[in-house]
Design a protein around this motif. Sequence first.
Motif, PDB file in Angstrom:
ATOM      1  N   LYS A 115       1.082  -1.135   0.332  1.00  0.00           N
ATOM      2  CA  LYS A 115      -0.255   0.198   0.048  1.00  0.00           C
ATOM      3  C   LYS A 115       0.972   1.419   0.298  1.00  0.00           C
ATOM      4  CE  LYS A 115      -4.513  -1.681   2.033  1.00  0.00           C
ATOM      5  NZ  LYS A 115      -5.473  -1.506   3.109  1.00  0.00           N
ATOM      6  N   LEU A 116       2.065   1.430   0.980  1.00  0.00           N
ATOM      7  CA  LEU A 116       3.182   2.915   0.904  1.00  0.00           C
ATOM      8  C   LEU A 116       3.846   2.361  -0.480  1.00  0.00           C
ATOM      9  CD1 LEU A 116       4.292   4.756   2.502  1.00  0.00           C
ATOM     10  CD2 LEU A 116       6.191   3.169   3.242  1.00  0.00           C
ATOM     11  N   TYR A 117       3.878   1.492  -0.998  1.00  0.00           N
ATOM     12  CA  TYR A 117       4.668   1.889  -2.100  1.00  0.00           C
ATOM     13  C   TYR A 117       4.134   2.015  -2.776  1.00  0.00           C
ATOM     14  CZ  TYR A 117       8.912   0.992  -5.705  1.00  0.00           C
ATOM     15  OH  TYR A 117       9.710   1.179  -6.369  1.00  0.00           O
ATOM     16  N   ASN A 118       2.717   0.959  -3.321  1.00  0.00           N
ATOM     17  CA  ASN A 118       1.529   1.876  -4.418  1.00  0.00           C
ATOM     18  C   ASN A 118       1.235   3.032  -4.395  1.00  0.00           C
ATOM     19  OD1 ASN A 118       2.143  -1.181  -5.745  1.00  0.00           O
ATOM     20  ND2 ASN A 118       0.374  -1.430  -4.456  1.00  0.00           N
ATOM     21  N   THR A 119       1.052   3.823  -3.265  1.00  0.00           N
ATOM     22  CA  THR A 119       1.033   5.245  -2.567  1.00  0.00           C
ATOM     23  C   THR A 119       2.154   6.812  -3.316  1.00  0.00           C
ATOM     24  OG1 THR A 119      -0.656   4.470  -1.381  1.00  0.00           O
ATOM     25  CG2 THR A 119       0.166   6.958  -1.391  1.00  0.00           C
ATOM     26  N   LEU A 120       3.140   5.719  -3.000  1.00  0.00           N
ATOM     27  CA  LEU A 120       4.543   6.623  -3.608  1.00  0.00           C
ATOM     28  C   LEU A 120       4.707   6.388  -4.635  1.00  0.00           C
ATOM     29  CD1 LEU A 120       6.835   5.329  -0.819  1.00  0.00           C
ATOM     30  CD2 LEU A 120       5.338   7.960  -0.934  1.00  0.00           C
ATOM     31  N   GLU A 121       4.372   5.077  -5.722  1.00  0.00           N
ATOM     32  CA  GLU A 121       4.182   5.064  -7.253  1.00  0.00           C
ATOM     33  C   GLU A 121       2.941   6.265  -7.517  1.00  0.00           C
ATOM     34  OE1 GLU A 121       3.792   0.963  -7.867  1.00  0.00           O
ATOM     35  OE2 GLU A 121       6.451   1.116  -8.718  1.00  0.00           O
ATOM     36  N   GLN A 122       2.025   6.290  -6.958  1.00  0.00           N
ATOM     37  CA  GLN A 122       0.926   6.979  -7.679  1.00  0.00           C
ATOM     38  C   GLN A 122       1.234   8.375  -8.052  1.00  0.00           C
ATOM     39  OE1 GLN A 122      -2.217   6.386  -5.597  1.00  0.00           O
ATOM     40  NE2 GLN A 122      -2.779   4.118  -6.146  1.00  0.00           N
ATOM     41  N   LYS A 123       2.636   8.720  -6.397  1.00  0.00           N
ATOM     42  CA  LYS A 123       2.694  10.512  -7.124  1.00  0.00           C
ATOM     43  C   LYS A 123       4.364  10.339  -7.604  1.00  0.00           C
ATOM     44  CE  LYS A 123      -0.533  11.456  -4.180  1.00  0.00           C
ATOM     45  NZ  LYS A 123      -2.053  11.965  -4.362  1.00  0.00           N
ATOM     46  N   GLY A 124       4.806   9.785  -8.495  1.00  0.00           N
ATOM     47  CA  GLY A 124       5.498   9.694  -8.588  1.00  0.00           C
ATOM     48  C   GLY A 124       7.305   9.109  -8.599  1.00  0.00           C
ATOM     49  N   LEU A 125       6.973   8.702  -7.605  1.00  0.00           N
ATOM     50  CA  LEU A 125       8.189   7.239  -7.409  1.00  0.00           C
ATOM     51  C   LEU A 125       8.224   6.437  -8.102  1.00  0.00           C
ATOM     52  CD1 LEU A 125      10.565   8.083  -5.027  1.00  0.00           C
ATOM     53  CD2 LEU A 125       9.470   5.887  -3.923  1.00  0.00           C
ATOM     54  N   SER A 126       9.954   5.917  -8.638  1.00  0.00           N
ATOM     55  CA  SER A 126       9.587   5.005  -9.529  1.00  0.00           C
ATOM     56  C   SER A 126      11.558   4.206  -8.510  1.00  0.00           C
ATOM     57  CB  SER A 126      10.395   4.492 -10.696  1.00  0.00           C
ATOM     58  OG  SER A 126      11.130   5.718 -11.287  1.00  0.00           O
ATOM     59  N   GLY A 156      34.954  -3.468 -12.869  1.00  0.00           N
ATOM     60  CA  GLY A 156      34.646  -2.306 -13.065  1.00  0.00           C
ATOM     61  C   GLY A 156      33.112  -1.874 -13.529  1.00  0.00           C
ATOM     62  N   LYS A 157      31.854  -3.783 -12.672  1.00  0.00           N
ATOM     63  CA  LYS A 157      31.247  -3.373 -12.923  1.00  0.00           C
ATOM     64  C   LYS A 157      30.698  -3.708 -11.507  1.00  0.00           C
ATOM     65  CE  LYS A 157      30.808  -5.443 -17.567  1.00  0.00           C
ATOM     66  NZ  LYS A 157      30.956  -6.735 -18.368  1.00  0.00           N
ATOM     67  N   ILE A 158      28.769  -3.594 -11.444  1.00  0.00           N
ATOM     68  CA  ILE A 158      28.647  -3.613  -9.890  1.00  0.00           C
ATOM     69  C   ILE A 158      28.087  -5.154  -9.888  1.00  0.00           C
ATOM     70  CG2 ILE A 158      26.155  -3.266  -8.919  1.00  0.00           C
ATOM     71  CD1 ILE A 158      25.779  -1.282 -10.714  1.00  0.00           C
ATOM     72  N   ILE A 159      28.598  -5.236  -8.328  1.00  0.00           N
ATOM     73  CA  ILE A 159      28.950  -7.200  -7.944  1.00  0.00           C
ATOM     74  C   ILE A 159      27.316  -6.608  -7.197  1.00  0.00           C
ATOM     75  CG2 ILE A 159      29.718  -8.496  -6.671  1.00  0.00           C
ATOM     76  CD1 ILE A 159      32.117  -7.469  -7.409  1.00  0.00           C
ATOM     77  N   ASP A 160      27.210  -6.069  -6.281  1.00  0.00           N
ATOM     78  CA  ASP A 160      25.990  -5.936  -5.258  1.00  0.00           C
ATOM     79  C   ASP A 160      25.395  -4.502  -5.163  1.00  0.00           C
ATOM     80  OD1 ASP A 160      23.876  -7.421  -4.017  1.00  0.00           O
ATOM     81  OD2 ASP A 160      25.400  -6.901  -1.882  1.00  0.00           O
ATOM     82  N   CYS A 161      23.966  -4.933  -4.750  1.00  0.00           N
ATOM     83  CA  CYS A 161      23.373  -3.321  -4.373  1.00  0.00           C
ATOM     84  C   CYS A 161      23.155  -3.261  -3.228  1.00  0.00           C
ATOM     85  CB  CYS A 161      21.988  -2.562  -5.211  1.00  0.00           C
ATOM     86  SG  CYS A 161      21.049  -1.454  -5.185  1.00  0.00           S
ATOM     87  N   VAL A 162      24.032  -2.355  -2.174  1.00  0.00           N
ATOM     88  CA  VAL A 162      23.576  -1.942  -0.689  1.00  0.00           C
ATOM     89  C   VAL A 162      22.238  -1.090  -0.177  1.00  0.00           C
ATOM     90  CG1 VAL A 162      24.258  -1.715   1.379  1.00  0.00           C
ATOM     91  CG2 VAL A 162      25.821  -2.466  -0.946  1.00  0.00           C
ATOM     92  N   GLU A 163      22.126  -0.271  -1.124  1.00  0.00           N
ATOM     93  CA  GLU A 163      20.433   0.053  -0.801  1.00  0.00           C
ATOM     94  C   GLU A 163      20.014   0.821  -2.444  1.00  0.00           C
ATOM     95  OE1 GLU A 163      20.106   3.488   2.710  1.00  0.00           O
ATOM     96  OE2 GLU A 163      20.659   4.289   0.807  1.00  0.00           O
ATOM     97  N   ASN A 164      18.537   0.809  -2.459  1.00  0.00           N
ATOM     98  CA  ASN A 164      18.210   0.723  -3.840  1.00  0.00           C
ATOM     99  C   ASN A 164      18.120   2.560  -4.072  1.00  0.00           C
ATOM    100  OD1 ASN A 164      17.037  -1.593  -4.644  1.00  0.00           O
ATOM    101  ND2 ASN A 164      15.597  -1.824  -2.975  1.00  0.00           N
ATOM    102  N   GLY A 165      17.988   3.006  -5.370  1.00  0.00           N
ATOM    103  CA  GLY A 165      17.775   3.744  -5.154  1.00  0.00           C
ATOM    104  C   GLY A 165      16.602   4.322  -6.030  1.00  0.00           C
ATOM    105  N   TYR A 166      15.838   5.795  -6.096  1.00  0.00           N
ATOM    106  CA  TYR A 166      14.867   6.127  -6.545  1.00  0.00           C
ATOM    107  C   TYR A 166      14.890   7.557  -7.362  1.00  0.00           C
ATOM    108  CZ  TYR A 166      13.491   2.733  -3.420  1.00  0.00           C
ATOM    109  OH  TYR A 166      12.871   1.642  -3.108  1.00  0.00           O
TER     110      TYR A 166
END
Length: 182
Positions: A115-126, A156-166
């Motif tokens: 619910k929280l994530y869908n609300t944020l997506e509706q407001k333009g967050l991705s 020189g490439k990404i091995i892991d993602c510690v924190e997602n970006g938005y």
Amino acid sequence: MSTKEDIKEEQIANEQEVIQVEKNQEVEVELVKEELTSDEIIQAEKDKFLRLFAEFENYKKRTSKERVELFKTAGQELMTSLLPVVDDFERALTHTEENAATEELREGVLLIYQKLYNTLEQKGLSKIEIIKGDVFNAEFHEAITQIPAPTEDLKGKIIDCVENGYQLGTKIIRYPKVIIGQ
């Protein structure tokens, strides 16, 4: 003498007539000059008006563009402050899957998160999608550390993602924190 006086009077009359004609010509010249200057004044005022009108139209366009941009990113501060909550929900979901938590607890946490994530997506967050093996780009990623690459092709490439970006609309509000191979 009357002829001399008549001639003199006639000369004076002629001179007065010449003076009157010259005055009439001067008045006509002045009228012509006034018409030219009034036309020039009208043209100058018309140019001023057109320039002022164009400046006002540009002002209206600029302010409406700024207003649209403001509406697009108006919730940026709120979105940024809610991102740690989203991260906490994702960690809680990961933790409930690893442990033998009750199914009802996991479903409840998942429902609130969705619910929280869908609300944020509706407001333009991705979410900015990061895939292991993507090429590191300093403009879109934030490298927090480098570790030896497990394979040669991951250097020189990404091995892991510690924190997602938005991103909010097209503006990145939090860069993804990644680990890159050395």
